[in-house]
Design a protein around this motif. Structure first.
Motif, mmCIF file in Angstrom:
data_model
loop_
_atom_site.group_PDB
_atom_site.id
_atom_site.type_symbol
_atom_site.label_atom_id
_atom_site.label_comp_id
_atom_site.label_asym_id
_atom_site.label_seq_id
_atom_site.Cartn_x
_atom_site.Cartn_y
_atom_site.Cartn_z
ATOM 1 N N PHE A 1 0.835 -1.204 0.000
ATOM 2 C CA PHE A 1 0.000 0.000 0.000
ATOM 3 C C PHE A 1 0.873 1.258 0.000
ATOM 4 O O PHE A 1 0.551 2.253 -0.660
ATOM 5 N N ALA A 2 1.974 1.205 0.743
ATOM 6 C CA ALA A 2 2.891 2.346 0.775
ATOM 7 C C ALA A 2 3.535 2.559 -0.593
ATOM 8 O O ALA A 2 3.761 3.696 -1.018
ATOM 9 N N ALA A 3 3.808 1.450 -1.297
ATOM 10 C CA ALA A 3 4.423 1.538 -2.627
ATOM 11 C C ALA A 3 3.473 2.203 -3.616
ATOM 12 O O ALA A 3 3.901 3.001 -4.467
ATOM 13 N N VAL A 4 2.196 1.897 -3.527
ATOM 14 C CA VAL A 4 1.213 2.543 -4.406
ATOM 15 C C VAL A 4 1.212 4.043 -4.172
ATOM 16 O O VAL A 4 1.251 4.849 -5.111
ATOM 17 N N ASP A 5 1.156 4.422 -2.915
ATOM 18 C CA ASP A 5 1.119 5.852 -2.565
ATOM 19 C C ASP A 5 2.394 6.559 -3.007
ATOM 20 O O ASP A 5 2.362 7.711 -3.461
ATOM 21 N N ARG A 6 3.507 5.867 -2.905
ATOM 22 C CA ARG A 6 4.798 6.464 -3.245
ATOM 23 C C ARG A 6 5.014 6.561 -4.751
ATOM 24 O O ARG A 6 5.489 7.577 -5.258
ATOM 25 N N GLN A 7 4.645 5.497 -5.472
ATOM 26 C CA GLN A 7 4.933 5.426 -6.903
ATOM 27 C C GLN A 7 3.845 6.057 -7.777
ATOM 28 O O GLN A 7 4.124 6.510 -8.889
ATOM 29 N N HIS A 8 2.622 6.077 -7.271
ATOM 30 C CA HIS A 8 1.508 6.602 -8.067
ATOM 31 C C HIS A 8 0.701 7.606 -7.243
ATOM 32 O O HIS A 8 -0.498 7.410 -6.997
ATOM 33 N N PRO A 9 1.339 8.665 -6.772
ATOM 34 C CA PRO A 9 0.661 9.619 -5.883
ATOM 35 C C PRO A 9 -0.558 10.266 -6.542
ATOM 36 O O PRO A 9 -0.557 10.526 -7.744
ATOM 37 N N TYR A 10 -1.578 10.464 -5.734
ATOM 38 C CA TYR A 10 -2.807 11.149 -6.134
ATOM 39 C C TYR A 10 -3.652 10.363 -7.147
ATOM 40 O O TYR A 10 -4.620 10.890 -7.688
ATOM 41 N N SER A 11 -3.284 9.116 -7.402
ATOM 42 C CA SER A 11 -4.125 8.272 -8.245
ATOM 43 C C SER A 11 -5.255 7.689 -7.402
ATOM 44 O O SER A 11 -5.241 7.773 -6.168
ATOM 45 N N GLU A 12 -6.232 7.100 -8.065
ATOM 46 C CA GLU A 12 -7.347 6.489 -7.327
ATOM 47 C C GLU A 12 -6.851 5.374 -6.417
ATOM 48 O O GLU A 12 -7.301 5.238 -5.281
ATOM 49 N N PHE A 13 -5.904 4.574 -6.924
ATOM 50 C CA PHE A 13 -5.386 3.480 -6.116
ATOM 51 C C PHE A 13 -4.520 3.983 -4.964
ATOM 52 O O PHE A 13 -4.460 3.362 -3.911
ATOM 53 N N ALA A 14 -3.871 5.121 -5.158
ATOM 54 C CA ALA A 14 -3.100 5.716 -4.061
ATOM 55 C C ALA A 14 -4.045 6.163 -2.955
ATOM 56 O O ALA A 14 -3.753 5.999 -1.763
ATOM 57 N N ARG A 15 -5.176 6.744 -3.336
ATOM 58 C CA ARG A 15 -6.172 7.172 -2.343
ATOM 59 C C ARG A 15 -6.677 5.969 -1.557
ATOM 60 O O ARG A 15 -6.748 6.000 -0.326
ATOM 61 N N LYS A 16 -7.011 4.886 -2.251
ATOM 62 C CA LYS A 16 -7.498 3.690 -1.567
ATOM 63 C C LYS A 16 -6.406 3.065 -0.700
ATOM 64 O O LYS A 16 -6.668 2.587 0.403
ATOM 65 N N SER A 17 -5.185 3.078 -1.231
ATOM 66 C CA SER A 17 -4.077 2.461 -0.498
ATOM 67 C C SER A 17 -3.760 3.204 0.789
ATOM 68 O O SER A 17 -3.325 2.604 1.770
ATOM 69 N N MET A 18 -3.989 4.514 0.778
ATOM 70 C CA MET A 18 -3.687 5.311 1.958
ATOM 71 C C MET A 18 -4.529 4.866 3.155
ATOM 72 O O MET A 18 -4.020 4.673 4.266
ATOM 73 N N VAL A 19 -5.811 4.679 2.923
ATOM 74 C CA VAL A 19 -6.684 4.284 4.030
ATOM 75 C C VAL A 19 -6.501 2.807 4.377
ATOM 76 O O VAL A 19 -6.560 2.419 5.545
ATOM 77 N N MET A 20 -6.247 1.967 3.366
ATOM 78 C CA MET A 20 -6.010 0.551 3.652
ATOM 79 C C MET A 20 -4.668 0.356 4.361
ATOM 80 O O MET A 20 -4.525 -0.524 5.217
ATOM 81 N N GLY A 21 -3.697 1.192 4.022
ATOM 82 C CA GLY A 21 -2.418 1.135 4.731
ATOM 83 C C GLY A 21 -2.579 1.529 6.183
ATOM 84 O O GLY A 21 -1.938 0.961 7.074
ATOM 85 N N ALA A 22 -3.453 2.519 6.429
ATOM 86 C CA ALA A 22 -3.738 2.921 7.811
ATOM 87 C C ALA A 22 -4.354 1.756 8.573
ATOM 88 O O ALA A 22 -3.996 1.497 9.735
ATOM 89 N N PHE A 23 -5.270 1.040 7.931
ATOM 90 C CA PHE A 23 -5.897 -0.114 8.579
ATOM 91 C C PHE A 23 -4.862 -1.209 8.864
ATOM 92 O O PHE A 23 -4.858 -1.800 9.955
ATOM 93 N N ALA A 24 -3.991 -1.488 7.891
ATOM 94 C CA ALA A 24 -2.979 -2.528 8.081
ATOM 95 C C ALA A 24 -2.043 -2.173 9.238
ATOM 96 O O ALA A 24 -1.681 -3.033 10.049
ATOM 97 N N ASN A 25 -1.665 -0.911 9.337
ATOM 98 C CA ASN A 25 -0.803 -0.490 10.445
ATOM 99 C C ASN A 25 -1.540 -0.576 11.780
ATOM 100 O O ASN A 25 -0.947 -0.953 12.800
ATOM 101 N N TYR A 26 -2.817 -0.225 11.780
ATOM 102 C CA TYR A 26 -3.615 -0.357 13.007
ATOM 103 C C TYR A 26 -3.642 -1.807 13.478
ATOM 104 O O TYR A 26 -3.463 -2.084 14.674
ATOM 105 N N ARG A 27 -3.850 -2.727 12.546
ATOM 106 C CA ARG A 27 -3.909 -4.151 12.906
ATOM 107 C C ARG A 27 -2.570 -4.652 13.455
ATOM 108 O O ARG A 27 -2.540 -5.595 14.248
ATOM 109 N N GLN A 28 -1.490 -4.027 13.052
ATOM 110 C CA GLN A 28 -0.172 -4.433 13.542
ATOM 111 C C GLN A 28 0.199 -3.748 14.846
ATOM 112 O O GLN A 28 1.227 -4.053 15.440
ATOM 113 N N GLY A 29 -0.637 -2.809 15.284
ATOM 114 C CA GLY A 29 -0.316 -2.068 16.493
ATOM 115 C C GLY A 29 0.606 -0.899 16.242
ATOM 116 O O GLY A 29 1.135 -0.303 17.192
ATOM 117 N N ASN A 30 0.797 -0.552 14.978
ATOM 118 C CA ASN A 30 1.613 0.611 14.623
ATOM 119 C C ASN A 30 0.695 1.846 14.631
ATOM 120 O O ASN A 30 0.360 2.405 13.575
#
Length: 288
Positions: A74-103
């Motif tokens: 998810f971080a790679a999507v945001d980094r490599q394709h900023p402001y794309s639709e998939f970057a937007r989705k990856s941002m929130v899904m990355g937040a969820f993945a980090n939450y699940r890890q306790g980060n």
């Protein structure tokens, strides 16, 4: 939340990898004979991976429980394709993945960034909800500071207020109730400390806070009873009688009421409400 897979095939990525393997072979061989650093093929391929492929890989890792790998994708999507639709989705899904890890710090940072960039999108409520969950998971025992409990209330209340039709509202309300109970418990702990030291004014301030601010928590009965005790000790019998009367009206079968009644009775008094007292006014807000 259901994770939908994009329709794009992953075959192009495989063809790119094969082509790059052939095209870069001479470069790799010459690199071995020179002082230049070798080309990191895996990094080069990662940098050219299509956004939807990376996003799907993130979802696959997430569903398989490989949370760290999911976060990287998810971080790679945001980094490599900023402001794309998939970057937007990856941002929130990355937040969820980090939450699940306790980060939690990383999750909060990503979700807040999402809300800054996309405050009106369909996933904005989910981003705010993730922030609230991060604070909620860090709530400590009432003997410790309750900063995270306050942050939970503030964040989850935003979910309830800004997105009243959100699917996360009911759970947000439940988290608010728990956090408020923690905050009330902290006030009670400090109030009891002052009461034991006979610092009655300081104790009353804490118990009053519970009655006025946290009237729908499980601590309200004890708070009223402690007010009876503190006011009685100070000789403020009118306030003590009012606190006992409000306690009896709302919790007639409570052991706290029985103890308060007995305390007043020992001094020749009985519960009696003064309608002009702040306790009487606050008592009307008690929901039990």
């Amino acid at each position: 939340m259901l994770f939908k897979r994009a329709d794009r095939s992953m075959a192009p990525a495989k063809r790119i990898l094969l082509a790059l393997s052939v095209a870069t072979a001479p470069l790799l061989l010459s690199g071995c004979m020179s002082s230049e650093k070798d080309i990191d093929l895996s990094t080069y391929v990662d940098q050219t991976e299509p956004a939807d492929v990376l996003y799907n890989q993130g979802l696959a890792n997430l569903n398989a429980g490989r949370l760290a790998e999911a976060s990287k994708k998810f971080a790679a999507v945001d980094r490599q394709h900023p402001y794309s639709e998939f970057a937007r989705k990856s941002m929130v899904m990355g937040a969820f993945a980090n939450y699940r890890q306790g980060n939690y710090e990383e999750a909060i940072g990503s979700a807040k960034r999402y809300l800054t960039l996309y405050p009106s999108t369909e996933d904005a409520d989910y981003a705010m909800y993730i922030i609230g969950l991060c604070y909620f998971r860090q709530i400590r025992d009432v003997t410790q500071d309750q900063k995270e409990a306050r942050q939970t209330v503030q964040t989850m209340q935003e979910v309830v207020t800004r997105w009243p039709d959100s699917e996360y509202v009911e759970d947000a309300k439940a988290k608010i109730r728990f956090a408020n109970d923690q905050l009330a418990g902290k006030e009670m702990q400090i109030g009891r400390y002052y009461l034991e030291r006979r610092e009655y004014l300081a104790a009353i301030k804490r118990f009053r806070s519970v009655v006025e601010t946290y009237s729908n928590t499980r601590h309200i009965e004890e708070a009223l009873a402690r007010l009876v005790e503190a006011y009685y000790a100070m000789g403020l019998t009118d306030e003590a009688q009012t606190a006992a009367a409000v306690l009896g009206q709302n919790y007639p079968d409570s052991q706290w009421y029985k103890d308060s009644y007995k305390l007043l009775q020992g001094g020749g008094l009985a519960p009696r409400e003064n309608a002009g007292s702040w306790i009487s006014k606050a008592g009307k807000l008690i929901t039990g």
